[in-house]
Design a protein around this motif. Structure first.
Motif, mmCIF file in Angstrom:
data_model
loop_
_atom_site.group_PDB
_atom_site.id
_atom_site.type_symbol
_atom_site.label_atom_id
_atom_site.label_comp_id
_atom_site.label_asym_id
_atom_site.label_seq_id
_atom_site.Cartn_x
_atom_site.Cartn_y
_atom_site.Cartn_z
ATOM 1 N N MET A 38 0.813 -1.211 0.000
ATOM 2 C CA MET A 38 0.000 0.000 0.000
ATOM 3 C C MET A 38 0.853 1.271 0.000
ATOM 4 N N GLY A 39 2.141 1.134 -0.287
ATOM 5 C CA GLY A 39 3.031 2.299 -0.305
ATOM 6 C C GLY A 39 3.376 2.731 1.105
ATOM 7 N N GLY A 40 3.340 4.015 1.341
ATOM 8 C CA GLY A 40 3.580 4.547 2.675
ATOM 9 C C GLY A 40 5.040 4.802 2.978
ATOM 10 N N PRO A 41 5.325 5.056 4.259
ATOM 11 C CA PRO A 41 6.671 5.458 4.654
ATOM 12 C C PRO A 41 7.736 4.391 4.394
ATOM 13 N N LYS A 42 7.395 3.120 4.487
ATOM 14 C CA LYS A 42 8.390 2.069 4.233
ATOM 15 C C LYS A 42 8.784 2.031 2.757
ATOM 16 N N ARG A 43 7.858 2.344 1.850
ATOM 17 C CA ARG A 43 8.204 2.406 0.424
ATOM 18 C C ARG A 43 9.168 3.574 0.185
ATOM 19 N N THR A 44 8.864 4.703 0.806
ATOM 20 C CA THR A 44 9.757 5.863 0.695
ATOM 21 C C THR A 44 11.131 5.513 1.244
ATOM 22 N N GLU A 45 11.154 4.836 2.373
ATOM 23 C CA GLU A 45 12.414 4.411 2.977
ATOM 24 C C GLU A 45 13.200 3.509 2.021
ATOM 25 N N MET A 46 12.522 2.552 1.374
ATOM 26 C CA MET A 46 13.177 1.647 0.433
ATOM 27 C C MET A 46 13.842 2.431 -0.693
ATOM 28 N N VAL A 47 13.113 3.395 -1.264
ATOM 29 C CA VAL A 47 13.640 4.174 -2.380
ATOM 30 C C VAL A 47 14.835 5.023 -1.933
ATOM 31 N N GLU A 48 14.790 5.522 -0.714
ATOM 32 C CA GLU A 48 15.915 6.300 -0.192
ATOM 33 C C GLU A 48 17.139 5.415 0.034
ATOM 34 N N ARG A 49 16.911 4.177 0.489
ATOM 35 C CA ARG A 49 18.022 3.268 0.763
ATOM 36 C C ARG A 49 18.614 2.681 -0.513
#
Length: 87
Positions: A38-49
């Motif tokens: 569902m996306g969210g902060p963990k998806r953003t975290e993945m893309v940053e990492r």
């Protein structure tokens, strides 16, 4: 020797995610799974990492991005995965 932390970002119904988790399970590797269906902060975290990563799974061993399911399978095939896992 302490085994490094293994993290995997996944989505529901992802065959590649299932394949990567099955390989890790077959080696007895404990891992933390982050479901980003569902996306969210963990998806953003993945893309940053893992800059530029937009597909799952994304796998990290000891904080280092190693890529996806095909990359994990290649490491195993070439005999390099155990070393990354501290074995």
């Amino acid at each position: 020797m302490t085994e490094p932390t293994v993290e995997i970002y996944t989505k529901a119904f992802c065959g590649y995610c299932h394949r990567a988790k099955r390989l890790l399970d077959s080696k007895g590797v404990a891992f933390t799974e982050y479901d980003i269906t569902m996306g969210g902060p963990k998806r953003t975290e993945m893309v940053e990492r893992a800059p530029g990563a937009s597909t799952v799974p994304q796998i990290f061993i000891g904080g280092k991005a190693i890529g996806g399911s095909d990359d994990l399978a290649r490491l195993e095939r070439e005999g390099e995965l155990d070393a990354l896992l501290g074995r």
